[in-house]
Design an enzyme around this catalytic site. Structure first.
Site, PDB file in Angstrom:
ATOM      1  N   PRO A  75       0.828  -1.204   0.000  1.00 43.50           N
ATOM      2  CA  PRO A  75       0.000   0.000   0.000  1.00 43.50           C
ATOM      3  C   PRO A  75       0.862   1.253   0.000  1.00 43.50           C
ATOM      4  O   PRO A  75       1.921   1.275   0.630  1.00 43.50           O
ATOM      5  CB  PRO A  75      -0.757  -0.109   1.323  1.00 43.50           C
ATOM      6  CG  PRO A  75       0.194  -0.841   2.213  1.00 43.50           C
ATOM      7  CD  PRO A  75       0.914  -1.830   1.324  1.00 43.50           C
ATOM      8  N   GLY A  76       0.445   2.257  -0.730  1.00 47.03           N
ATOM      9  CA  GLY A  76       1.115   3.550  -0.676  1.00 47.03           C
ATOM     10  C   GLY A  76       0.144   4.564  -0.108  1.00 47.03           C
ATOM     11  O   GLY A  76       0.112   4.870   1.089  1.00 47.03           O
ATOM     12  N   ARG A  77      -0.732   5.007  -0.985  1.00 42.49           N
ATOM     13  CA  ARG A  77      -1.715   6.030  -0.651  1.00 42.49           C
ATOM     14  C   ARG A  77      -2.496   5.727   0.635  1.00 42.49           C
ATOM     15  O   ARG A  77      -2.726   6.618   1.455  1.00 42.49           O
ATOM     16  CB  ARG A  77      -2.702   6.101  -1.826  1.00 42.49           C
ATOM     17  CG  ARG A  77      -3.683   7.226  -1.801  1.00 42.49           C
ATOM     18  CD  ARG A  77      -4.695   7.052  -2.942  1.00 42.49           C
ATOM     19  NE  ARG A  77      -4.100   6.664  -4.194  1.00 42.49           N
ATOM     20  CZ  ARG A  77      -3.736   7.531  -5.150  1.00 42.49           C
ATOM     21  NH1 ARG A  77      -3.963   8.802  -5.004  1.00 42.49           N
ATOM     22  NH2 ARG A  77      -3.182   7.103  -6.267  1.00 42.49           N
ATOM     23  N   ARG A 115      -1.410  16.746  -8.607  1.00 47.23           N
ATOM     24  CA  ARG A 115      -2.501  15.792  -8.859  1.00 47.23           C
ATOM     25  C   ARG A 115      -3.710  16.391  -9.579  1.00 47.23           C
ATOM     26  O   ARG A 115      -4.237  15.759 -10.501  1.00 47.23           O
ATOM     27  CB  ARG A 115      -2.933  15.101  -7.552  1.00 47.23           C
ATOM     28  CG  ARG A 115      -1.796  14.255  -6.934  1.00 47.23           C
ATOM     29  CD  ARG A 115      -2.266  13.349  -5.812  1.00 47.23           C
ATOM     30  NE  ARG A 115      -3.086  12.270  -6.316  1.00 47.23           N
ATOM     31  CZ  ARG A 115      -4.381  12.221  -6.272  1.00 47.23           C
ATOM     32  NH1 ARG A 115      -5.073  13.174  -5.678  1.00 47.23           N
ATOM     33  NH2 ARG A 115      -5.042  11.219  -6.792  1.00 47.23           N
ATOM     34  N   TYR A 160      -4.084  14.402 -12.991  1.00 49.38           N
ATOM     35  CA  TYR A 160      -5.139  13.366 -12.976  1.00 49.38           C
ATOM     36  C   TYR A 160      -6.548  13.953 -12.882  1.00 49.38           C
ATOM     37  O   TYR A 160      -7.488  13.212 -12.618  1.00 49.38           O
ATOM     38  CB  TYR A 160      -4.968  12.440 -11.767  1.00 49.38           C
ATOM     39  CG  TYR A 160      -3.596  11.847 -11.542  1.00 49.38           C
ATOM     40  CD1 TYR A 160      -3.061  10.924 -12.428  1.00 49.38           C
ATOM     41  CD2 TYR A 160      -2.866  12.179 -10.409  1.00 49.38           C
ATOM     42  CE1 TYR A 160      -1.816  10.354 -12.192  1.00 49.38           C
ATOM     43  CE2 TYR A 160      -1.626  11.615 -10.161  1.00 49.38           C
ATOM     44  CZ  TYR A 160      -1.100  10.700 -11.061  1.00 49.38           C
ATOM     45  OH  TYR A 160       0.115  10.146 -10.811  1.00 49.38           O
ATOM     46  N   CYS A 171       2.573  29.828 -14.495  1.00 49.73           N
ATOM     47  CA  CYS A 171       2.138  30.257 -15.822  1.00 49.73           C
ATOM     48  C   CYS A 171       1.671  29.078 -16.652  1.00 49.73           C
ATOM     49  O   CYS A 171       2.330  28.683 -17.631  1.00 49.73           O
ATOM     50  CB  CYS A 171       3.267  31.005 -16.505  1.00 49.73           C
ATOM     51  SG  CYS A 171       3.790  32.410 -15.530  1.00 49.73           S
ATOM     52  N   GLU A 172       0.582  28.485 -16.257  1.00 47.59           N
ATOM     53  CA  GLU A 172      -0.056  27.376 -16.964  1.00 47.59           C
ATOM     54  C   GLU A 172      -1.525  27.436 -16.592  1.00 47.59           C
ATOM     55  O   GLU A 172      -1.851  27.575 -15.411  1.00 47.59           O
ATOM     56  CB  GLU A 172       0.443  26.003 -16.450  1.00 47.59           C
ATOM     57  CG  GLU A 172       1.889  25.707 -16.647  1.00 47.59           C
ATOM     58  CD  GLU A 172       2.197  25.132 -18.016  1.00 47.59           C
ATOM     59  OE1 GLU A 172       1.264  24.726 -18.742  1.00 47.59           O
ATOM     60  OE2 GLU A 172       3.395  25.115 -18.350  1.00 47.59           O
ATOM     61  N   TYR A 196       1.589  11.170  -2.954  1.00 40.58           N
ATOM     62  CA  TYR A 196       1.788  11.723  -4.282  1.00 40.58           C
ATOM     63  C   TYR A 196       1.657  13.249  -4.278  1.00 40.58           C
ATOM     64  O   TYR A 196       1.169  13.851  -5.223  1.00 40.58           O
ATOM     65  CB  TYR A 196       0.833  11.063  -5.299  1.00 40.58           C
ATOM     66  CG  TYR A 196       0.933   9.555  -5.265  1.00 40.58           C
ATOM     67  CD1 TYR A 196       2.042   8.913  -5.808  1.00 40.58           C
ATOM     68  CD2 TYR A 196      -0.039   8.781  -4.633  1.00 40.58           C
ATOM     69  CE1 TYR A 196       2.169   7.524  -5.737  1.00 40.58           C
ATOM     70  CE2 TYR A 196       0.083   7.391  -4.564  1.00 40.58           C
ATOM     71  CZ  TYR A 196       1.187   6.779  -5.121  1.00 40.58           C
ATOM     72  OH  TYR A 196       1.312   5.411  -5.047  1.00 40.58           O
TER      73      TYR A 196
END
Ligand SMILES: *Cc1c(COP(=O)(O)O)cnc(C)c1O
Length: 423
Positions: A278-280, A316, A320, A345-346, A374
């Site tokens: 497991p990560g999240r 994120r 995503y 600037c995006e 993440y």
């Protein structure tokens, strides 16, 4: 205490017992803030769900690679799942031993494989035939036997909130397609410096229910039985990570009991040691990104809240289309529907679009929730922005566990005198 560790007291958001305005005054913004006791609680919950069967939880370092977070998990008894030599280096720095490490990843270099073998990692998860051959060559050169597992792509349908976090479907770059597993098992038997010790899989991230697992486990078990039938000393069955966490209020936490019931049954059937990655699940809810409102802006009939954190700090939403709840640190009256955007600037640099939130003004602090996974690990220096500080809270104490980068950090590797060369 709320399950995430963050809760309002007298209208002020606290991380465990630490008031976030005081923390922000001490360390500045933007900053990631992690609650140690939330990580502990989540680890124990997962660990207890597998009580009574041999199992080991290998935290996926890529979710949060901070040394102090890694140490905290090590103290709880975790191992790690790594995907690069850099993560191996971090894990060893955090006090893990090679035996605590499972090495995954679709593109391991010769150097990384040698580094892993020298550290005597528990398993290297093989993702292609070509990689298997390279592992054998590197192990022969070092005079060691490489303990490997085959990462099977069970080719099941996986329903994740974003296509970029699927990994166990047909046509993905990950794992060995199940029809090719037999050939790889065969090849392993022919190579002199690899030993097949495990079979694994990883279906993807944010998998909301156990259906893909239910479909995939029999395929993993079939691969295990096949390898055992060929005389390989299989000891480990690795079911990967992917347990989901709720980002939006209507979402539910992963059903650990349901997950554990299914996985336990499969593990018991094999009698192998179960590995979980497991990560999240362990860290996401334990963290927030703390940011200050720089400006309010009204343009073309829309309201904007401009923060001092941007997509370089938390990518994120941009990468995503991920949802993060955003709350004012100090409860505020009134309400506004606004885009919450960073300074970069995006036009992809936003944390939320058309989000209803209290009428926060310049100087207010915001908590971007569920940012412990993440978050910092994907942060960059885009727009030449120093990466933010990381702070660990434990009860009524907090410590800076990752210093805010300074301007010099942005240029120090570029400042050496140029040495022009010709090929
Ligand atoms: C990313 C990854 C994980 C962890 O995924 P989560 O969704 O964070 O649980 C586990 N195993 C492997 C091989 C991974 O690449």
């Amino acid at each position: 205490m709320s399950p995430t560790g963050f809760e309002y007291r007298d209208g002020v958001l606290h991380a465990e017992q630490v008031a976030l305005p005081l923390l922000a005054a001490a360390v500045g913004t933007p900053a990631y803030v992690y609650c140690a006791n939330t990580v502990r609680a989540r680890y124990r919950r997962l660990d207890q769900a597998f009580a009574g069967i041999p199992h080991h939880i290998h935290f996926a370092v890529k979710a949060n690679s901070n040394l102090s977070v890694l140490s905290l998990l090590r103290e709880l008894g975790a191992g790690v799942d790594i995907v690069s030599g850099g993560e191996l280096y971090r894990a060893l720095q955090a006090g893990f031993h090679g035996r605590d490490v499972v090495f995954s990843g679709v593109g391991k270099t010769v150097q990384e494989i040698a580094q892993a073998l020298e550290a005597e990692v528990q398993l290297i998860n093989v993702e292609s035939e070509a990689e298997l051959v390279v592992i054998d060559v590197v192990a022969a050169r070092l005079g060691v036997m490489a303990p490997i597992a085959i990462r099977v792509n069970p080719e099941v349908t996986v329903d994740t909130p974003h296509a970029y976090i699927k990994t166990g479907e047909k046509g993905q770059k990950f794992g060995i397609p199940r029809d090719d597993v037999a050939r790889l098992v065969e090849l392993t038997g022919e190579l002199s410096h690899v030993q097949l010790r495990g079979m694994g899989m990883h279906l993807g991230s944010q998998i909301g229910n156990a259906d893909p697992l239910r479909d995939a486990l029999p395929r993993l078990l079939a691969a295990i039985a096949y390898a055992q039938g060929k005389g390989h000393p299989i000891a480990f069955m690795d079911v990967g990570g992917g347990l989901s966490v709720p980002y939006e209020s209507h979402e539910r936490d992963a059903d650990i009991d349901d997950y554990a019931t299914i996985v336990r049954a499969a593990a018991l059937e094999t009698g192998l040691t179960l590995l979980l990655e497991p990560g999240r699940f362990l860290v996401a809810e334990a963290g927030i990104l703390l940011t200050e409102v720089l400006y309010r802006k009204h343009a073309a009939g829309k309201d904007f809240v401009v923060t001092d954190a941007g997509m370089n700090d938390l990518i994120r939403p941009a990468l995503y289309q991920a949802y993060h709840a955003i709350d004012p640190v100090t409860l505020t009256d009134g309400s506004v529907a606004a885009d919450i955007v960073g300074p970069i600037c995006e036009s992809g640099d936003f944390f939320a679009k058309d989000r209803r939130l209290p009428d926060v003004q310049a100087g207010a602090l915001l908590a971007v929730r569920t940012a412990g996974a993440y978050g910092f690990s994907m942060a960059s220096n885009y727009n030449s922005r120093p990466r933010p500080a990381e702070v660990l809270v434990d009860g009524d104490q907090f410590a800076v566990v990752g210093a805010r980068e300074q301007l010099d950090d942005l240029v120090r590797l570029e400042r050496m005198p140029l040495q022009w060369r010709t090929a």
